[in-house]
Design a protein around this motif. Structure first.
Motif, short mmCIF file in Angstrom:
data_model
loop_
_atom_site.label_atom_id
_atom_site.label_comp_id
_atom_site.label_asym_id
_atom_site.label_seq_id
_atom_site.Cartn_x
_atom_site.Cartn_y
_atom_site.Cartn_z
N PRO A 129 1.55 -64.16 4.72
CA PRO A 129 1.91 -65.18 3.73
C PRO A 129 2.68 -64.62 2.53
CG PRO A 129 -0.39 -65.40 4.39
CD PRO A 129 0.09 -64.08 4.90
N GLY A 130 2.72 -63.31 2.40
CA GLY A 130 3.36 -62.67 1.26
C GLY A 130 2.33 -61.88 0.47
N VAL A 131 2.30 -62.08 -0.84
CA VAL A 131 1.33 -61.39 -1.69
C VAL A 131 0.39 -62.43 -2.30
CG1 VAL A 131 1.00 -59.83 -3.65
CG2 VAL A 131 3.06 -59.64 -2.25
N VAL A 134 -5.75 -62.25 -6.37
CA VAL A 134 -7.02 -62.97 -6.41
C VAL A 134 -7.82 -62.49 -7.61
CG1 VAL A 134 -9.15 -63.47 -5.14
CG2 VAL A 134 -7.00 -63.14 -3.89
N GLY A 135 -8.20 -63.42 -8.48
CA GLY A 135 -8.94 -63.06 -9.67
C GLY A 135 -10.38 -63.54 -9.62
N GLU A 136 -11.29 -62.74 -10.18
CA GLU A 136 -12.70 -63.13 -10.28
C GLU A 136 -13.25 -62.66 -11.62
OE1 GLU A 136 -15.57 -61.06 -7.84
OE2 GLU A 136 -14.14 -59.46 -7.39
N GLY A 137 -14.13 -63.48 -12.19
CA GLY A 137 -14.70 -63.16 -13.49
C GLY A 137 -14.59 -64.36 -14.42
N SER A 138 -14.49 -64.11 -15.72
CA SER A 138 -14.33 -65.19 -16.69
C SER A 138 -13.02 -65.93 -16.43
CB SER A 138 -14.32 -64.62 -18.11
OG SER A 138 -13.88 -65.58 -19.03
N ARG A 139 -13.10 -67.23 -16.31
CA ARG A 139 -11.92 -68.00 -15.92
C ARG A 139 -10.76 -67.81 -16.90
NH1 ARG A 139 -11.96 -74.44 -14.28
NH2 ARG A 139 -9.79 -74.55 -13.59
N ALA A 140 -11.07 -67.83 -18.21
CA ALA A 140 -10.01 -67.69 -19.21
C ALA A 140 -9.36 -66.31 -19.15
CB ALA A 140 -10.59 -67.94 -20.61
N ARG A 141 -10.17 -65.27 -19.07
CA ARG A 141 -9.61 -63.91 -19.03
C ARG A 141 -8.88 -63.66 -17.72
NH1 ARG A 141 -14.78 -62.69 -21.42
NH2 ARG A 141 -15.55 -61.99 -19.41
N VAL A 142 -9.43 -64.17 -16.63
CA VAL A 142 -8.80 -63.97 -15.31
C VAL A 142 -7.45 -64.67 -15.25
CG1 VAL A 142 -8.97 -64.66 -12.89
CG2 VAL A 142 -10.88 -63.50 -13.98
N ALA A 143 -7.34 -65.85 -15.88
CA ALA A 143 -6.07 -66.58 -15.86
C ALA A 143 -4.95 -65.73 -16.45
CB ALA A 143 -6.21 -67.89 -16.62
N SER A 144 -5.25 -65.05 -17.56
CA SER A 144 -4.25 -64.18 -18.19
C SER A 144 -3.91 -62.99 -17.30
CB SER A 144 -4.78 -63.70 -19.54
OG SER A 144 -3.87 -62.81 -20.15
N LEU A 145 -4.95 -62.39 -16.70
CA LEU A 145 -4.73 -61.24 -15.81
C LEU A 145 -3.87 -61.64 -14.62
CD1 LEU A 145 -8.18 -59.40 -15.61
CD2 LEU A 145 -6.08 -58.57 -16.67
N LEU A 146 -4.16 -62.81 -14.05
CA LEU A 146 -3.42 -63.26 -12.86
C LEU A 146 -1.94 -63.47 -13.17
CD1 LEU A 146 -5.90 -65.81 -11.21
CD2 LEU A 146 -5.04 -63.69 -10.19
N ALA A 154 5.88 -59.87 -8.53
CA ALA A 154 7.12 -60.58 -8.20
C ALA A 154 8.34 -59.70 -8.45
CB ALA A 154 7.21 -61.87 -9.00
N ARG A 155 8.32 -58.93 -9.55
CA ARG A 155 9.46 -58.04 -9.83
C ARG A 155 9.61 -56.98 -8.76
NH1 ARG A 155 7.52 -58.38 -15.31
NH2 ARG A 155 6.44 -56.39 -15.02
N ALA A 156 8.50 -56.45 -8.27
CA ALA A 156 8.56 -55.38 -7.27
C ALA A 156 8.81 -55.91 -5.86
CB ALA A 156 7.26 -54.58 -7.30
N ALA A 157 8.28 -57.11 -5.56
CA ALA A 157 8.37 -57.64 -4.20
C ALA A 157 9.74 -58.24 -3.90
CB ALA A 157 7.28 -58.68 -3.97
N GLY A 158 10.38 -58.82 -4.90
CA GLY A 158 11.67 -59.45 -4.67
C GLY A 158 11.54 -60.97 -4.62
N GLU A 159 12.66 -61.65 -4.77
CA GLU A 159 12.68 -63.11 -4.85
C GLU A 159 12.30 -63.78 -3.54
OE1 GLU A 159 16.49 -64.29 -6.21
OE2 GLU A 159 16.29 -63.36 -8.19
N ASP A 160 12.50 -63.13 -2.40
CA ASP A 160 12.25 -63.77 -1.11
C ASP A 160 10.79 -63.71 -0.68
OD1 ASP A 160 14.94 -64.31 -0.94
OD2 ASP A 160 15.40 -62.47 0.16
N VAL A 161 9.96 -63.01 -1.44
CA VAL A 161 8.55 -62.83 -1.07
C VAL A 161 7.68 -63.80 -1.87
CG1 VAL A 161 6.60 -61.25 -0.97
CG2 VAL A 161 8.90 -60.42 -0.45
N PRO A 162 6.95 -64.69 -1.22
CA PRO A 162 6.05 -65.60 -1.94
C PRO A 162 4.91 -64.82 -2.59
CG PRO A 162 6.43 -66.35 0.32
CD PRO A 162 6.95 -64.95 0.23
N VAL A 163 4.54 -65.21 -3.80
CA VAL A 163 3.39 -64.61 -4.49
C VAL A 163 2.42 -65.74 -4.82
CG1 VAL A 163 2.58 -63.26 -6.43
CG2 VAL A 163 4.85 -62.80 -5.47
#
Length: 225
Positions: A129-131, A134-146, A154-163
């Protein structure tokens, strides 16, 4: 020949012992285990037995009824054991990583590619499926990490790879831990298997830190209270 027989016998004993332990521990946290196994097993046995008896002979009905009844009970047992494992894993740091690492197939899982000191984690999964981050922990902190990890990948994988971005939890828009595997495996396939392997090699350069979180399945034990 005797050596092979002894080895097989030892492996059988180990499997039976593991099944007894799994049954005992699952029964402690799942009071419905025995009633469900008995109900499905007997129900399937009677249904299949009656059909085979009507179509062939009563002796065949007894044989196939017992076989299919035992299979039904074993199927229920396997599913309840898995559910009990997820129940006891929830809330433990690294639980999502353990679930992801137990997936079968050509999945490349890198635990804790991003984290906080308060044990919030982001894990990376690379597959057809691409990359998937997956985040786990405090929802607010995980949202920022994700968001940070998704941009970096996305920068490393390239535009054609879904993230894809997945937050594990019970809140709205999150994926519960017991459904994490099926959610990831149902994502649409966009890459060929070799392309996914090459992508993982490129992304491996992003991982420059190691964190001592649980590796592999978390021990099957009661949650500490």
């Amino acid at each position: 020949m005797q050596g092979m027989a002894k080895e097989r016998g030892a492996k059988l004993k180990q499997r039976l012992s593991a099944m007894r332990i799994a049954f005992a521990r699952t029964r402690e946290v799942d009071p419905k285990l025995v009633p469900l196994m008995a109900g499905f097993g007997v129900g399937v046995m009677l249904l299949v037995g009656a059909l085979i008896t009507f179509a062939i002979h009563w002796s065949a009905g007894v044989l196939f009824g017992v076989l299919f009844g035992a299979l039904a009970a074993a199927t229920v047992f396997g599913r309840r054991v898995q559910k009990a494992q997820y129940t006891m894993m929830e809330g433990h740091p690294g639980a999502a990583a353990a679930v992801l690492q137990s997936m079968r197939g050509p999945w490349h899982v890198t635990p804790a590619v991003a984290f906080t000191r308060k044990q919030d984690f982001v894990h990376r999964v690379v597959g057809r499926p691409g990359v998937i981050v997956v985040g786990e922990g405090s929802r607010a902190r995980v949202a920022s990490l994700l968001k940070q990890e998704k941009r970096r990948v996305a920068r490393a994988a390239g535009e054609d790879v879904p993230v894809h971005e997945v937050s594990v939890g019970q809140g709205e828009g999150q994926v519960p831990l017991p459904k994490l595997q099926s959610h990831v495996m149902k994502l649409p396939r966009k890459l060929k298997r070799q392309a996914a392997a090459d992508l993982e090699t490129r992304l491996a350069a992003l991982q420059d830190q190691n964190l001592p979180i649980p590796k592999g399945p978390i021990p099957f034990s009661k949650r500490q209270r």
